[in-house]
Design a protein around this motif. Structure first.
Motif, PDB file in Angstrom:
ATOM      1  N   GLU A  98      -5.006  -4.662  11.008  1.00  0.00           N
ATOM      2  CA  GLU A  98      -4.835  -3.729   9.885  1.00  0.00           C
ATOM      3  C   GLU A  98      -3.951  -2.535  10.215  1.00  0.00           C
ATOM      4  O   GLU A  98      -3.628  -1.740   9.334  1.00  0.00           O
ATOM      5  CB  GLU A  98      -6.189  -3.244   9.358  1.00  0.00           C
ATOM      6  CG  GLU A  98      -7.113  -2.679  10.417  1.00  0.00           C
ATOM      7  CD  GLU A  98      -8.120  -3.704  10.905  1.00  0.00           C
ATOM      8  OE1 GLU A  98      -7.735  -4.869  11.121  1.00  0.00           O
ATOM      9  OE2 GLU A  98      -9.298  -3.315  11.092  1.00  0.00           O
ATOM     10  N   ASP A  99      -3.539  -2.415  11.471  1.00  0.00           N
ATOM     11  CA  ASP A  99      -2.559  -1.391  11.838  1.00  0.00           C
ATOM     12  C   ASP A  99      -1.137  -1.841  11.563  1.00  0.00           C
ATOM     13  O   ASP A  99      -0.185  -1.060  11.718  1.00  0.00           O
ATOM     14  CB  ASP A  99      -2.689  -1.024  13.322  1.00  0.00           C
ATOM     15  CG  ASP A  99      -4.006  -0.347  13.651  1.00  0.00           C
ATOM     16  OD1 ASP A  99      -4.597  -0.687  14.703  1.00  0.00           O
ATOM     17  OD2 ASP A  99      -4.448   0.522  12.875  1.00  0.00           O
ATOM     18  N   THR A 100      -0.963  -3.103  11.173  1.00  0.00           N
ATOM     19  CA  THR A 100       0.365  -3.611  10.844  1.00  0.00           C
ATOM     20  C   THR A 100       0.960  -2.810   9.700  1.00  0.00           C
ATOM     21  O   THR A 100       0.345  -2.683   8.633  1.00  0.00           O
ATOM     22  CB  THR A 100       0.286  -5.096  10.460  1.00  0.00           C
ATOM     23  OG1 THR A 100      -0.136  -5.843  11.604  1.00  0.00           O
ATOM     24  CG2 THR A 100       1.631  -5.611   9.976  1.00  0.00           C
ATOM     25  N   ALA A 101       2.149  -2.252   9.920  1.00  0.00           N
ATOM     26  CA  ALA A 101       2.778  -1.388   8.924  1.00  0.00           C
ATOM     27  C   ALA A 101       4.146  -0.935   9.423  1.00  0.00           C
ATOM     28  O   ALA A 101       4.500  -1.153  10.591  1.00  0.00           O
ATOM     29  CB  ALA A 101       1.900  -0.153   8.662  1.00  0.00           C
ATOM     30  N   ASP A 102       4.879  -0.305   8.518  1.00  0.00           N
ATOM     31  CA  ASP A 102       6.055   0.466   8.912  1.00  0.00           C
ATOM     32  C   ASP A 102       5.599   1.879   9.230  1.00  0.00           C
ATOM     33  O   ASP A 102       4.865   2.480   8.437  1.00  0.00           O
ATOM     34  CB  ASP A 102       7.086   0.495   7.783  1.00  0.00           C
ATOM     35  CG  ASP A 102       7.711  -0.862   7.529  1.00  0.00           C
ATOM     36  OD1 ASP A 102       7.889  -1.218   6.349  1.00  0.00           O
ATOM     37  OD2 ASP A 102       8.015  -1.559   8.512  1.00  0.00           O
ATOM     38  N   TYR A 103       6.018   2.385  10.368  1.00  0.00           N
ATOM     39  CA  TYR A 103       5.608   3.706  10.833  1.00  0.00           C
ATOM     40  C   TYR A 103       6.791   4.669  10.737  1.00  0.00           C
ATOM     41  O   TYR A 103       7.910   4.347  11.177  1.00  0.00           O
ATOM     42  CB  TYR A 103       5.100   3.637  12.267  1.00  0.00           C
ATOM     43  CG  TYR A 103       3.720   3.027  12.358  1.00  0.00           C
ATOM     44  CD1 TYR A 103       3.519   1.664  12.154  1.00  0.00           C
ATOM     45  CD2 TYR A 103       2.600   3.816  12.627  1.00  0.00           C
ATOM     46  CE1 TYR A 103       2.251   1.106  12.207  1.00  0.00           C
ATOM     47  CE2 TYR A 103       1.334   3.275  12.698  1.00  0.00           C
ATOM     48  CZ  TYR A 103       1.164   1.920  12.487  1.00  0.00           C
ATOM     49  OH  TYR A 103      -0.107   1.373  12.540  1.00  0.00           O
ATOM     50  N   LYS A 143       0.830  -1.200   0.000  1.00  0.00           N
ATOM     51  CA  LYS A 143       0.000   0.000   0.000  1.00  0.00           C
ATOM     52  C   LYS A 143       0.863   1.247   0.000  1.00  0.00           C
ATOM     53  O   LYS A 143       2.052   1.201   0.295  1.00  0.00           O
ATOM     54  CB  LYS A 143      -0.926   0.005   1.224  1.00  0.00           C
ATOM     55  CG  LYS A 143      -1.963  -1.112   1.213  1.00  0.00           C
ATOM     56  CD  LYS A 143      -2.958  -0.923   2.327  1.00  0.00           C
ATOM     57  CE  LYS A 143      -4.056  -1.988   2.267  1.00  0.00           C
ATOM     58  NZ  LYS A 143      -5.062  -1.813   3.346  1.00  0.00           N
ATOM     59  N   GLN A 144       0.222   2.364  -0.329  1.00  0.00           N
ATOM     60  CA  GLN A 144       0.931   3.639  -0.306  1.00  0.00           C
ATOM     61  C   GLN A 144       1.099   4.136   1.125  1.00  0.00           C
ATOM     62  O   GLN A 144       0.329   3.786   2.026  1.00  0.00           O
ATOM     63  CB  GLN A 144       0.153   4.684  -1.124  1.00  0.00           C
ATOM     64  CG  GLN A 144       0.186   4.446  -2.620  1.00  0.00           C
ATOM     65  CD  GLN A 144      -0.401   5.608  -3.393  1.00  0.00           C
ATOM     66  OE1 GLN A 144      -1.262   6.329  -2.891  1.00  0.00           O
ATOM     67  NE2 GLN A 144       0.068   5.817  -4.613  1.00  0.00           N
TER      68      GLN A 144
END
Length: 118
Positions: A88-93, A43-44
């Protein structure tokens, strides 16, 4: 210039909490805008939270009521408190700093990864 270093990512179960920190190399109140972005796999990168130099905060709808952005002046740090985490909060921050004068400048940290397991 601003150097930014994030910390606090990791693995947490759904419903849990994490606290991300972004340490800045200059007085945090001298930075016009501090942002937290995230980028999930495939995702973007999206802007999720903003705090201005005068303390105003803005959140994307998906994190409203769960995430809180704040500043610690003593440590020149911006904090993202994340509660009620979802898979769904899984991500690089990523932490981002905007300077508006004399010219528009943007600075990024290296990112910290958050994984929320179901």
């Amino acid at each position: 210039q601003v150097q930014l270093v994030e910390s606090g990512g990791g693995l947490v179960q759904a419903g849990g909490s994490l606290r991300l920190s972004c340490a800045a190399s200059r007085n945090i109140f001298s930075i016009n805008v501090m942002n937290w972005y995230r980028q999930a796999p495939g995702k973007q990168r999206e802007l999720i939270a903003t705090i201005t130099s005068d303390g105003r905060t803005v959140y994307v709808d998906s994190v409203k009521g769960r995430f809180t952005i704040s500043r610690d002046g003593a440590k020149n740090t911006v904090i993202l408190q994340m509660n009620s985490l979802k898979p769904e909060d899984t991500a690089d921050y990523y932490c981002n700093a905007e300077l508006w004068a004399p010219g528009r400048e943007n600075y990024w940290g290296q990112g910290t990864h958050v994984t929320v397991s179901s």
